[in-house]
Design an enzyme around this catalytic site. Structure first.
Site, short mmCIF file in Angstrom:
data_model
loop_
_atom_site.label_atom_id
_atom_site.label_comp_id
_atom_site.label_asym_id
_atom_site.label_seq_id
_atom_site.Cartn_x
_atom_site.Cartn_y
_atom_site.Cartn_z
N ASP A 26 -3.53 2.57 -5.39
CA ASP A 26 -2.34 2.60 -4.56
C ASP A 26 -2.15 1.37 -3.70
OD1 ASP A 26 -4.54 3.08 -3.04
OD2 ASP A 26 -3.72 4.79 -1.95
N GLU A 27 -2.91 0.30 -3.97
CA GLU A 27 -2.70 -0.91 -3.18
C GLU A 27 -2.99 -2.15 -3.99
OE1 GLU A 27 -5.64 -1.76 -0.06
OE2 GLU A 27 -6.69 0.06 -0.66
N ASP B 164 0.86 -1.18 0.00
CA ASP B 164 0.00 0.00 0.00
C ASP B 164 0.90 1.24 0.00
OD1 ASP B 164 -2.10 1.71 0.25
OD2 ASP B 164 -2.87 0.86 2.11
#
Lengths: 389, 384
Positions: free
Chosen positions: A104-105, A10
């Site tokens: 973003d993860e 993340d």
């Protein structure tokens, strides 16, 4: 025994981190990225801003009141998208079993990759280092036996940390954490659990299953399973059929030399052509990518009249795009160069009048030699400088 | 100038020259149509500097003269007028405008001086080659579409027109296909050998101008071999010739084959159009497989197929006559549709092939043995 194989990676305060990257003076200060305007909400707050109680989904106006000294910036998706794409590309370098959970993860299952890259913990370290080096921002990672625990672990590791939960240690790891940290527990469930005096995950796990079921129905059973760190949804692999094929090279030191850049491009074109040949595919579009420090990425594409499949054609189109783009950018040193193809389709080449198939036969022969004996077996003179020979 | 013309004649005339009006030009006057009195008639002309078209319409001339009027405006305006007499009046010396009157409508439009209109080089009345309009139009329709459309090699954006003795040969090629059509001239005419490259667009317009007309078309070339002129009844089209030498194409037409397949054009066209729908994913591949007749089957078979990733596939079969061995070859769906579209849909076509990676040759099957058209298409190199 190695560490478990499921990773959750993340990016820390992703949007804020990207803003700080291009405005280093903001580092260490409260920064809020969000939608401006009367009804705007916060997308991401820096850790410094979070200390004032600012968090995502908070109305912008409230964020300004809570933290008047914060720098508020509008969301710049196109700029973040580049980095996001790069982030996911780094992950895919380690395993195709890579499930995108957001810009973003992502989750990875690296079981079976140990001989190539080491165990889950080693891979998590490598990924964090590469994200730092290639994008310039921090990623936190959790390594555990399943996605649920890996996710909680990466949250616990933030900011810029790594947390490994050994196999069998899931329940013990979760036990002291507040119930809120468990995915699926929102404010309402948290409140209902609090009525029963359950504040830590371990307390939920210790409750009798029948009591939880009586109270919460089937959700109660699920909750208890999760509290014990049990979760069986697998990491979903992304679609197998590639939509594009590309190669890129990041230089340790920004590369100013035209001949070196062209030689790298040449080698990349050869590799892209070989990937295409292996799948019996060709492409409509050639894409060139250049990155200049710190993280300015530019791409240009060209769609010739005929589909491209051969290294010569990919290189010709790529080199042409490179020369034009590089000239526009004042021939500054390049951090990354890459060439790829998109809009893939079954291989078929419209022949020209008077054309023979010699070029195809040559490419086929060279490709099969390389498949059998390695990349160094046959080589173009033009690729030589790329290897410094 | 003051003239009176019938609205329908004026509208038709504007329609004819309108095809030569410049769409975008750095020379504003080329967006205008030149209107001038000429030996008792009204002459309309337009040019985009590459192509010029003039036509003559009947008119009552009250006062000789000339002017130029914005073509688009005039065409739109005249199209709306009732079928009555249109009076055009202009006074070039005194003011830069013309008055157009028809029934109870009167309008004034700004004009540009006729003296500024680009001089249309006239080639004169020297001897020309007289061509049967039906033959010419068919040759144009069968060849013109094969010319290149991008300007990277200007020479092949044109159609090669060669003359020798009693024969004219039209040829065009975009590098992937080649179309060659012959026109037999009237026995009484024998032409000195010549070799020109005419812009494909000019020929396309000539074909359109011929329409269903039965009057012979005259072809003339100026002495410098820089312009060509086609003269039809009351219409003249002239064009700038493309300079350079057209590639020698005769060696690209194979004389031998391994398989010759005779297919009814209508069936082939339908099969190719259906396959094209499935070939739309951008690759445009249509696969053809020819199986000769054998003991079990009286007819040979042509299998037409196409497939698209994530869409589906299609297969169709046509009964055909096959000479030689079984064959397979893949073509770009557009090239296949183009050549079939150029042939008589009631007739048959003979497809000659040698291998999956060498030229496919298409010839119309003519009962009388006439051999005036050949079309060569390079195949697509595909994985079978």
């Amino acid at each position: 025994m190695g560490s478990p194989s499921v990773l959750h990676v993340d990016l820390d305060a992703f949007f804020v981190a990207m803003e700080v990257l291009r405005r280093p003076e903001l580092a260490g200060k409260p920064v809020v990225v969000g939608f401006t305007g009367p009804r705007g909400v916060v997308s991401t707050a820096s850790y410094e801003a979070r200390a004032f109680g600012v968090h995502s989904a908070l109305p912008m106006a409230r964020a300004r009141r809570l933290c008047p000294q914060a720098t508020c910036l509008p969301v710049d998706f196109p700029y973040y998208a580049e980095a996001s794409e790069r982030f996911h590309a780094i992950l895919r370098d380690y395993t195709p079993a890579c499930e995108r959970a957001g810009t973003d993860e992502a989750y990875l299952d690296v079981a079976g990759c140990e001989r190539l890259f080491g165990d889950g913990e080693a891979i998590a370290r490598a990924i964090r280092a590469r994200v730092r080096a290639e994008i310039g921002i921090a990623a936190s990672a959790g390594v555990a036996a399943n996605k649920l625990v890996a996710k909680v672990a990466s949250d616990a590791a933030k900011p810029d940390g790594l947390c490994v939960v050994p196999a069998g240690g899931e329940a013990a790891f979760l036990a002291p954490l507040p119930v809120r940290d468990l995915p699926m527990v929102g404010p309402r469930l948290e409140a209902r659990l609090a009525e029963l005096g359950l504040r830590a995950i371990g307390e939920v796990a210790a409750w009798p299953a029948a009591a939880l079921r009586a109270r919460f129905g089937r959700m109660g059973e699920e909750l208890r399973e999760r509290a014990l760190g049990r979760f069986d949804a697998p990491v979903l692999t992304e679609r197998a059929a590639a939509r594009s094929v590309s190669r890129e090279t990041t230089f340790g030191e920004d590369e100013p030399g035209r001949s070196r850049l062209r030689a790298v491009l040449r080698a990349q074109a050869e590799q892209v052509a070989r990937d295409l040949a292996r799948d019996g595919r060709a492409a409509r579009t050639v894409v060139l990518k250049l990155r200049f420090p710190p993280f300015q990425t530019l791409t240009r594409s060209h769609t010739p009249a005929r589909q491209v499949a051969l290294a010569d054609d990919i290189f010709a189109a790529g080199a042409d795009l490179f020369e034009r783009l590089w000239r526009e950018e004042g021939r500054r040193p390049v951090r990354l160069i890459g060439v790829g193809v998109a809009n893939l389709m079954p291989r078929a080449r419209q022949l020209r009048l008077g054309e023979t198939l010699e070029a195809d036969r040559l490419a086929e022969t060279v490709g099969s030699l390389r498949d059998r004996f390695g990349d160094g077996a046959v080589r173009r003179a033009a690729e030589m400088t790329a290897e410094g020979r | 100038m003051k003239v009176q013309v019938l609205q329908e004649n004026l509208q038709r005339g504007l329609g004819i020259v309108g095809r030569a009006v410049a769409a975008r030009s750095t020379l504003p006057i080329t967006a205008n149509v030149l209107i001038m009195t000429d030996e008792g008639r009204l002459k309309l002309s337009a040019t985009d500097l590459d192509i010029s078209i003039s036509t003559w319409i009947g008119a009552k001339i009250d006062e000789e003269g000339a002017t130029t009027i914005p073509a688009r405006l005039m065409t739109d305006f005249v199209a709306q007028l009732p079928p009555a007499t249109v009076t055009i009046e202009s006074d070039e010396e005194m003011r830069r405008s013309a008055k157009l009157t028809c029934a109870r409508t009167e309008s004034t439009v700004n004009t540009l001086s006729a003296t500024d209109f680009p001089r249309l080089a006239t080639i004169g009345d020297g001897p020309g080659i007289s061509i049967n309009p039906t033959d010419l139009r068919r040759a144009i329709d069968r060849v013109e579409f094969a010319a290149a459309t991008d300007d990277s090699r200007p020479v092949i954006t044109g159609v090669s027109v060669k003359g020798a003795e009693h024969m004219l040969t039209f040829a065009a090629s975009d590098g992937f296909r080649l179309a060659v059509a012959d026109i037999a001239l009237d026995e009484k005419q024998s032409v000195a050998e010549f070799d020109l490259i005419v812009p494909a667009r000019a020929l396309r317009e000539v074909g359109r101008l011929i329409g269903d007309s039965g009057a012979p078309v005259e072809l003339r070339v100026n002495e410098e071999k820089t312009r060509v002129e086609f003269t039809l009844t009351d219409v003249e089209l002239s064009a700038q010739l493309i300079q350079g030498s057209f590639p020698n194409y005769t060696q690209l037409i194979p004389t031998e084959w391994n398989t010759a397949t005779e297919v009814p054009v209508g069936d082939f066209m339908r099969g190719a159009r259906i396959a094209a729908i499935f070939a739309r994913d951008g690759s445009g591949i249509v696969r053809l497989q020819v199986t000769p007749e054998d003991a079990a089957r009286e007819d040979g078979q042509l299998l037409i197929s196409a497939r698209a990733d994530e869409v589906g596939d299609n297969e169709g079969t046509i009964d055909v006559r096959v000479k030689g061995e079984a064959a397979k070859i893949a073509f770009n769906s557009r090239y296949l549709a183009d050549v079939l579209g150029a042939l008589d849909p009631e007739g048959s076509v003979r497809m000659e092939t040698t291998s999956p990676s060498s030229q496919g040759v298409f010839r119309p099957v003519d009962e009388s043995g006439k051999d005036d058209y050949v079309h060569v298409v390079m195949p697509m190199f595909v994985q079978w």
